[in-house]
Write an enzyme that holds these catalytic residues in place. Structure first.
Site, PDB file in Angstrom:
ATOM      1  N   ASP A 163      -1.540  10.555  -1.671  1.00 51.66           N
ATOM      2  CA  ASP A 163      -0.519   9.599  -2.998  1.00 51.66           C
ATOM      3  C   ASP A 163       0.002  10.451  -4.047  1.00 51.66           C
ATOM      4  OD1 ASP A 163      -2.761   9.511  -4.252  1.00 51.66           O
ATOM      5  OD2 ASP A 163      -2.751   7.636  -3.959  1.00 51.66           O
ATOM      6  N   GLY A 189       1.043  -0.902  -0.131  1.00 52.95           N
ATOM      7  CA  GLY A 189       0.023   0.133  -0.092  1.00 52.95           C
ATOM      8  C   GLY A 189       1.061   1.064  -0.175  1.00 52.95           C
ATOM      9  N   ALA A 196       2.515   6.816  -7.530  1.00 55.71           N
ATOM     10  CA  ALA A 196       3.898   6.844  -8.628  1.00 55.71           C
ATOM     11  C   ALA A 196       3.793   6.440 -10.564  1.00 55.71           C
ATOM     12  CB  ALA A 196       4.743   5.860  -7.783  1.00 55.71           C
ATOM     13  N   GLY A 230       1.639   2.801  -2.690  1.00 53.86           N
ATOM     14  CA  GLY A 230       1.162   3.466  -3.307  1.00 53.86           C
ATOM     15  C   GLY A 230       1.767   3.690  -5.314  1.00 53.86           C
ATOM     16  N   SER A 231       2.126   2.740  -5.644  1.00 56.41           N
ATOM     17  CA  SER A 231       3.349   2.129  -6.726  1.00 56.41           C
ATOM     18  C   SER A 231       1.758   2.435  -7.724  1.00 56.41           C
ATOM     19  CB  SER A 231       2.781   0.234  -6.826  1.00 56.41           C
ATOM     20  OG  SER A 231       1.594   0.128  -6.521  1.00 56.41           O
ATOM     21  N   SER A 232       0.636   3.229  -7.822  1.00 57.09           N
ATOM     22  CA  SER A 232      -0.501   2.733  -8.661  1.00 57.09           C
ATOM     23  C   SER A 232       0.125   4.904  -8.885  1.00 57.09           C
ATOM     24  CB  SER A 232      -2.167   3.113  -8.882  1.00 57.09           C
ATOM     25  OG  SER A 232      -1.896   1.685  -8.168  1.00 57.09           O
TER      26      SER A 232
END
Ligand code: MEV
Length: 324
Positions: free
Chosen positions: A156, A109, A115, A111-113
């Site tokens: 994010d 969680g 980033a 925040g790969s999306s």
């Protein structure tokens, strides 16, 4: 320019989750585990995407089809980001190959999306020579996330763009970088994957007949986040710890904490942490604990004893940047 590599940090919510979706502030810090995105210009107008980390190994479509049809989950944010930026510059005749590589697991969680969205917008804007400001990158990235999720505060995205530690209000109404010199945190992963949109909807549903109570909880969270800003800047760990505990009580009232997180938090505090709380939407993912100079090891041990994994991250990391 025909090729560029860009990276952006992950994030860790410090205080204010959920309330920040509804016009209240939160505090978020960027973490030094980064997403890397490489963008290459191709000769024909197609969109190609490779993301082995999320099992997308070969994905290609004509540019005219971008954003349409059935998009694999792992490709969604990058594809819609490309669509948004090309729409912004009215360019429908370029070919782009995007490759992503993540230093962190999408499980945590972190925040790969968001980033990868920020990296894609930044990389394509550099390739097209647009010289976008950070706020323009934030706005296009936030639009991408709303297109896909329909919900979200954008905190994010702000962490990925600006880096550091930020006092943030919904949709970027306030993005205030904080001068944070130190942040003695231990991060524990619960081992349970959580979905943000599901949890935001769950809160809405369970308070459907108690709107006043929900407003009161969100107001209380907003007030404590505001106080926490000063405590953080002044390195008043006792005060910050107390505010984290209060925030955790309110998150529990929202119904987003779970037994495993509660236990990790309880043992961390028993081991001497100034304060501890879940970080993010709840339902799983991570918790954070604020420790004293000597107390780090015992707090780490306590989290492990509660069945959590200790994750080593540095906070206050640099925002989106060009790698080469
Ligand atoms: C999720 O990490 C944090 C939430 O506040 C959602 C958001 O701010 O977009 C629950």
């Amino acid at each position: 320019m025909s090729r560029i590599m860009v990276s952006a940090p992950g994030k860790l919510m410090l205080l204010g989750e959920h309330a920040v979706v509804y016009n209240h502030p939160c505090i978020v810090t960027a973490v030094d585990q980064r997403m890397y995105v490489n963008v290459e210009v191709l000769d024909e107008p197609v969109f190609e995407f490779y993301a082995p980390d999320v099992q997308v190994v070969s994905y290609k479509k004509p540019l005219s089809e971008i954003g349409k049809g059935d998009i694999p989950k792992g490709a969604r944010f990058v594809e819609i980001a490309v669509k948004e930026i090309l729409h912004f510059v009215q360019n429908d005749n370029i070919g782009l190959k995007v490759t992503t590589k993540s230093e962190f697991s999408s499980q945590f969680g972190f925040g790969s999306s968001s980033a990868s969205t920020v990296c894609t917008i930044k990389a394509v804007s550099e390739i097209l020579g647009l010289n976008l400001t950070n706020k323009e990158i934030f706005d296009l990235s936030y639009k991408t996330v709303l297109d896909i999720q329909g919900k979200g505060s954008g905190f994010d995205i702000a962490a990925a763009v600006y880096g550091g530690t930020i006092y943030f209000v919904t949709g970027g109404k306030i993005i205030e970088p904080l001068d944070v010199k130190k942040l003695p945190l231990v991060v524990g992963y619960s081992g349970i994957k959580a979905d943000t949109v599901t949890l935001v909807n769950q809160v809405k549903k369970s308070f459907a007949n108690r709107q006043d109570k929900l407003t009161e909880i969100y107001n209380n969270i907003g007030v404590l986040v505001y106080k926490a800003k000063d405590a953080l800047i002044n390195m008043d760990w006792q005060k910050l710890g107390k505010l984290m505990n209060k925030n955790q009580d309110l998150l529990r009232e929202l119904g987003v904490s779970i037994k495993k997180l509660d236990n990790m938090i309880k043992l961390a505090i028993q081991a001497g942490a100034y304060g501890a709380k879940l970080s993010g939407a709840g339902g799983g993912d991570c918790m954070i604990a604020l420790h004293s100079v000597q107390g780090k090891l015992s707090v780490q041990e306590a989290i492990k004893k509660a069945g959590g994994d200790v994750i080593n991250v540095k906070t206050n990391a640099e925002g989106v940047r060009i790698e080469k």
